[in-house]
Write a protein that holds these residues in place. Structure first.
Motif, PDB file in Angstrom:
ATOM      1  N   GLY A  24       0.809  -1.063   0.020  1.00 38.33           N
ATOM      2  CA  GLY A  24      -0.119   0.103  -0.092  1.00 38.33           C
ATOM      3  C   GLY A  24       0.890   1.239  -0.081  1.00 38.33           C
ATOM      4  O   GLY A  24       0.088   2.487   0.124  1.00 38.33           O
ATOM      5  N   LEU A  25       2.037   1.179  -0.046  1.00 36.82           N
ATOM      6  CA  LEU A  25       2.979   2.290  -0.002  1.00 36.82           C
ATOM      7  C   LEU A  25       3.393   2.815  -1.475  1.00 36.82           C
ATOM      8  O   LEU A  25       3.682   2.049  -2.408  1.00 36.82           O
ATOM      9  N   ALA A  26       3.304   4.142  -1.676  1.00 38.13           N
ATOM     10  CA  ALA A  26       3.666   4.616  -2.936  1.00 38.13           C
ATOM     11  C   ALA A  26       4.896   5.468  -2.504  1.00 38.13           C
ATOM     12  O   ALA A  26       5.093   6.189  -1.375  1.00 38.13           O
ATOM     13  N   GLY A  27       6.076   5.631  -3.362  1.00 33.57           N
ATOM     14  CA  GLY A  27       7.287   6.198  -2.817  1.00 33.57           C
ATOM     15  C   GLY A  27       8.368   5.322  -2.297  1.00 33.57           C
ATOM     16  O   GLY A  27       8.276   4.048  -2.288  1.00 33.57           O
ATOM     17  N   GLY A  28       9.564   5.810  -1.919  1.00 31.11           N
ATOM     18  CA  GLY A  28      10.427   5.214  -1.363  1.00 31.11           C
ATOM     19  C   GLY A  28      10.268   4.706   0.005  1.00 31.11           C
ATOM     20  O   GLY A  28       9.840   5.370   0.795  1.00 31.11           O
ATOM     21  N   TYR A  29      10.763   3.269   0.236  1.00 34.45           N
ATOM     22  CA  TYR A  29      11.033   2.914   1.528  1.00 34.45           C
ATOM     23  C   TYR A  29      12.177   1.813   1.637  1.00 34.45           C
ATOM     24  O   TYR A  29      12.472   1.290   0.553  1.00 34.45           O
ATOM     25  N   VAL A  30      12.444   1.354   2.787  1.00 35.17           N
ATOM     26  CA  VAL A  30      13.435   0.609   2.993  1.00 35.17           C
ATOM     27  C   VAL A  30      12.843  -0.468   4.282  1.00 35.17           C
ATOM     28  O   VAL A  30      12.319   0.106   5.229  1.00 35.17           O
ATOM     29  N   VAL A  31      13.141  -1.892   4.220  1.00 40.26           N
ATOM     30  CA  VAL A  31      12.698  -2.468   5.036  1.00 40.26           C
ATOM     31  C   VAL A  31      14.213  -3.256   5.814  1.00 40.26           C
ATOM     32  O   VAL A  31      15.064  -3.858   4.940  1.00 40.26           O
ATOM     33  N   LEU A  32      14.203  -3.178   7.012  1.00 37.75           N
ATOM     34  CA  LEU A  32      15.354  -3.393   7.560  1.00 37.75           C
ATOM     35  C   LEU A  32      14.857  -4.637   8.645  1.00 37.75           C
ATOM     36  O   LEU A  32      13.748  -4.578   9.256  1.00 37.75           O
ATOM     37  N   GLN A  33      15.640  -5.898   8.821  1.00 33.58           N
ATOM     38  CA  GLN A  33      15.039  -7.107   9.020  1.00 33.58           C
ATOM     39  C   GLN A  33      16.319  -7.615   9.916  1.00 33.58           C
ATOM     40  O   GLN A  33      17.551  -7.332   9.781  1.00 33.58           O
ATOM     41  N   PRO A  43      14.096 -17.909  18.485  1.00 31.13           N
ATOM     42  CA  PRO A  43      14.274 -16.381  18.150  1.00 31.13           C
ATOM     43  C   PRO A  43      13.178 -15.793  17.678  1.00 31.13           C
ATOM     44  O   PRO A  43      12.052 -16.460  17.442  1.00 31.13           O
ATOM     45  N   VAL A  44      13.314 -14.437  17.602  1.00 28.12           N
ATOM     46  CA  VAL A  44      12.208 -13.629  17.292  1.00 28.12           C
ATOM     47  C   VAL A  44      12.722 -12.837  16.057  1.00 28.12           C
ATOM     48  O   VAL A  44      13.684 -12.229  16.060  1.00 28.12           O
ATOM     49  N   TYR A  45      11.837 -12.676  15.030  1.00 29.86           N
ATOM     50  CA  TYR A  45      12.309 -11.966  13.882  1.00 29.86           C
ATOM     51  C   TYR A  45      11.577 -10.672  13.631  1.00 29.86           C
ATOM     52  O   TYR A  45      10.201 -10.625  13.974  1.00 29.86           O
ATOM     53  N   THR A  46      12.408  -9.700  13.433  1.00 31.51           N
ATOM     54  CA  THR A  46      11.910  -8.105  13.575  1.00 31.51           C
ATOM     55  C   THR A  46      12.077  -7.571  12.156  1.00 31.51           C
ATOM     56  O   THR A  46      13.030  -8.174  11.390  1.00 31.51           O
ATOM     57  N   ALA A  47      11.266  -6.645  12.019  1.00 31.48           N
ATOM     58  CA  ALA A  47      11.336  -5.839  10.732  1.00 31.48           C
ATOM     59  C   ALA A  47      10.862  -4.359  10.896  1.00 31.48           C
ATOM     60  O   ALA A  47      10.077  -4.047  11.862  1.00 31.48           O
ATOM     61  N   VAL A  48      11.489  -3.457  10.405  1.00 33.63           N
ATOM     62  CA  VAL A  48      11.316  -2.029  10.506  1.00 33.63           C
ATOM     63  C   VAL A  48      10.960  -1.519   8.895  1.00 33.63           C
ATOM     64  O   VAL A  48      12.058  -1.497   8.064  1.00 33.63           O
ATOM     65  N   VAL A  49       9.989  -0.829   8.783  1.00 32.96           N
ATOM     66  CA  VAL A  49       9.716  -0.249   7.427  1.00 32.96           C
ATOM     67  C   VAL A  49       9.949   1.305   7.767  1.00 32.96           C
ATOM     68  O   VAL A  49       9.187   1.881   8.341  1.00 32.96           O
ATOM     69  N   LYS A  50      11.036   1.757   6.960  1.00 30.97           N
ATOM     70  CA  LYS A  50      11.185   3.070   7.145  1.00 30.97           C
ATOM     71  C   LYS A  50      11.069   4.012   5.748  1.00 30.97           C
ATOM     72  O   LYS A  50      11.180   3.400   4.725  1.00 30.97           O
ATOM     73  N   GLU A  51      10.824   5.221   5.851  1.00 30.06           N
ATOM     74  CA  GLU A  51      10.755   6.087   4.724  1.00 30.06           C
ATOM     75  C   GLU A  51      12.215   6.280   4.134  1.00 30.06           C
ATOM     76  O   GLU A  51      13.076   6.282   4.854  1.00 30.06           O
ATOM     77  N   GLN A  52      12.228   6.359   2.984  1.00 33.80           N
ATOM     78  CA  GLN A  52      13.557   6.588   2.209  1.00 33.80           C
ATOM     79  C   GLN A  52      14.098   7.874   2.173  1.00 33.80           C
ATOM     80  O   GLN A  52      13.349   8.725   2.339  1.00 33.80           O
TER      81      GLN A  52
END
Length: 52
Positions: A24-33, A43-52
């Motif tokens: 649903g995102l338009a534009g730039g983003y980065v996913v950090l895992q 283990p616990v898996y994490t993700a951060v979705v950030k604006e670029q």
């Protein structure tokens, strides 16, 4: 700026959640895992979705 911060014990479930958010995102983003490892626990898996 963070768009979403997610944590999940199942990596495939986390990937599906990230896909729903980024679809649903338009534009730039980065996913950090990352994987958080704990002694004697799964283990616990994490993700951060950030604006670029």
């Amino acid at each position: 700026m963070d768009i979403a911060r997610l944590a999940d014990p199942d990596p495939s479930s986390l990937a599906a959640r990230v896909a729903r958010i980024t679809a649903g995102l338009a534009g730039g983003y980065v996913v950090l895992q990352a994987t958080l490892w704990y002694t004697g626990r799964p283990p616990v898996y994490t993700a951060v979705v950030k604006e670029q």
